[in-house]
Design an enzyme around this catalytic site. Structure first.
Site, short mmCIF file in Angstrom:
data_model
loop_
_atom_site.label_atom_id
_atom_site.label_comp_id
_atom_site.label_asym_id
_atom_site.label_seq_id
_atom_site.Cartn_x
_atom_site.Cartn_y
_atom_site.Cartn_z
N TYR A 1 -70.15 -63.32 13.75
CA TYR A 1 -70.06 -62.13 14.60
C TYR A 1 -69.47 -60.92 13.87
CZ TYR A 1 -71.82 -64.05 18.97
OH TYR A 1 -72.64 -64.57 19.94
N HIS B 1 -78.32 -60.45 22.45
CA HIS B 1 -77.56 -59.60 23.38
C HIS B 1 -77.83 -58.11 23.14
CE1 HIS B 1 -75.11 -62.99 24.90
NE2 HIS B 1 -75.12 -63.41 23.65
N ASN C 1 -70.57 -66.04 28.16
CA ASN C 1 -71.81 -65.86 28.92
C ASN C 1 -71.54 -66.06 30.40
OD1 ASN C 1 -73.60 -65.40 26.70
ND2 ASN C 1 -73.65 -67.60 26.28
#
Length: 498
Positions: free
Chosen positions: A338, A55, A128
């Site tokens: 993350y 991303h 997404n």
């Protein structure tokens, strides 16, 4: 008339000339004393931070989420508690496989990450534009991403890498079908749907758990382009989606999405024909219909792209009361990976940056690290502590444990144990001299603490062994109430009074 702004260094020193270096004569070499020049060059060398591994290329904007249907029967999350309630959001769109210089219009999955700045803290929905993904086990994630990047020798995107992996992992077929359909080439970020993809949990005020999936349906209508149109657009404008989003908001054409959820009960999850937590599967809408809960609108562009879009940090681990994770294996791994990636990419205090800061009060015991703003001041940096002014636990937010077969995942209280018998047994095998030396050593260290702390600690010594407590008290020159000694014979917790 406003006061003129004087140019300064980063430390505030006024600069009278920002166009000419200090040199030894008009043609001479530079001097090291030109600290303004050094600061500028050193800062320039550090202007870039590591790009996201996935991303990397993205666009973002601020907006609002407005509740159109409250769902307290499913979740106690306050921002979903009443019709008309508004919450500020920041949404980042992205391509998945491409680097920061990739073209927006390439065939790729698109990221759809939303940060909700709620009154109970931030909530990040990191999804997404597809409801599924290529893998169902996180062990395969890094390997899959490698296939979407560049060949280690040629440094080119490689069809063998991609299709070798996909053909060896049939679980990817659902997402591959989406990627190579018309949906793989959205005309713009405004004209595509978004999905939470993962199954999440809702918990209501009664402690009941439900499973849910989030859907963001574009109100501009889904619009895709063909492969030929994509190639032509890339040749004209590599930033087509960024340009479209920014300019639409500047024109006042605010893009919006209808936010919907699917709900599944715990009992339904047990009998669902597929694993309800499988990231490669959807829940059929006929069996689990979409329920509208709100409208998300983007209505404000960032002022500084780097500060607000590039440094925006999202993580599926960012929850609020009433919304939590599920046993989805990929989600469970993302809960760790993350925030770890953000700490590497931006720094340990990335949550103190304005775009990532919660809009509600924040209290915790995390301290220091690079770029710390001095959070917490001089207050204790440990917990538990006896300072009444420091933040305390909020047991009213406790949520039910999650049944996993024969066990329940929960926070089990490890404090309800016998902490005194073995300490007392050890004390009783000491010789008289060792008991005296131990009591003296403890008193020497404990004497520097406040009296209320001394008294609390003495309670523990007495509960382990009466003689233990008496010797330490005597070494501290503290006289103990005789009635306490009689009561404490039964090993009941009692406050010590001098």
């Amino acid at each position: 008339m406003s006061e003129d702004k004087k140019l300064t260094t980063a430390t505030g020193c006024p600069i009278f000339d920002n166009q000419n270096s200090i040199t030894a004569g008009p043609r001479g070499p530079l001097l090291m004393q030109d600290v303004q020049l050094l600061e500028q060059m050193q800062q320039f060398n550090r202007e870039r931070i590591p790009e996201r591994v996935v991303h990397a290329k993205g666009s973002g904007a601020y907006g609002t989420f407005t509740v159109t249907r409250a769902i307290p029967e499913y979740t106690k999350a306050k921002f979903l508690s009443e019709v008309g309630k508004q919450t500020e959001v920041f949404l980042r769109f992205s391509t998945v496989a491409g680097e920061r210089g990739a073209a927006d219009a390439e065939r790729d999955v698109r990221g759809f990450a939303v940060k909700f700045y709620t009154e109970e803290g931030n909530w990040d929905l990191v999804g997404n534009n597809t409801p599924v993904f290529f893998i169902r086990d996180p062990y395969k994630f890094a390997n899959f991403i490698h296939t979407q990047k560049r060949h280690p020798q040629t440094n080119l995107r490689d069809a063998n890498m991609q299709w070798d992996f996909w053909s060896l992992n049939p679980e990817s077929l659902h997402q591959v079908t989406i990627l190579f359909s018309d949906r793989g080439l959205p005309a713009s970020y405004r004209h595509m749907n978004g999905y939470g993809s993962h199954t999440l949990s809702f918990v209501n005020a009664a402690g009941e758990r439900f499973w849910c999936k989030f859907h963001f349906k574009t109100r501009q209508g889904v619009k895709n382009i063909t492969g030929e149109e994509s190639a032509n657009l890339i040749g004209i404008d590599r930033e087509s989606h960024q340009r479209d989003l920014f300019q639409a908001i500047e024109r006042g054409e605010y893009p919006s999405w209808t936010v919907k959820v699917q709900i599944m009960t715990d009992e339904q999850a047990k009998t669902f024909k597929w694993n309800p937590f499988d990231l490669t599967k959807v829940w059929p809408h006929k069996e689990y219909p979409l329920m509208e809960i709100g409208i998300l609108e983007l209505n404000r562009n960032p002022v500084n792209y780097f500060a607000e879009v590039e440094q925006a940090a999202f993580s599926p681990s960012v929850f609020v009361p009433g919304i939590g994770p599920s046993p989805d294996k990929v989600l469970q791994a993302r809960l760790m990976s993350y925030p770890d990636a953000q700490r590497y990419r931006i720094g340990t205090n990335y949550q103190q940056l304005p775009v990532n800061q919660p809009r509600c009060p924040v209290y915790h015991y995390q301290r220091d690290g690079a770029l710390s703003t001095g959070y917490g001041g001089s207050s204790p940096n440990y917990y538990p502590n006896s300072d009444s002014s420091t933040p305390k636990e909020a047991p009213e937010y406790r949520e039910p444990g999650l049944a996993l077969g024969d066990v329940v995942a929960d926070r089990y209280d490890s404090r309800d144990q016998d902490d005194y018998t073995q300490a007392g047994n050890l004390w009783r095998i000491f010789s008289e001299d060792e008991k005296n030396r131990t009591a003296k050593a403890i008193a020497g260290a404990l004497s520097g603490a406040r009296q209320d702390i001394q008294m609390r600690q003495l309670c523990h010594f007495f509960r382990a062994d009466m003689d233990y407590g008496q010797r330490v008290a005597k070494a501290l020159n503290i006289d103990i109430d005789p009635s306490f000694l009689q009561q404490n014979q039964q090993n009941n917790p009692q406050p010590v009074t001098a």
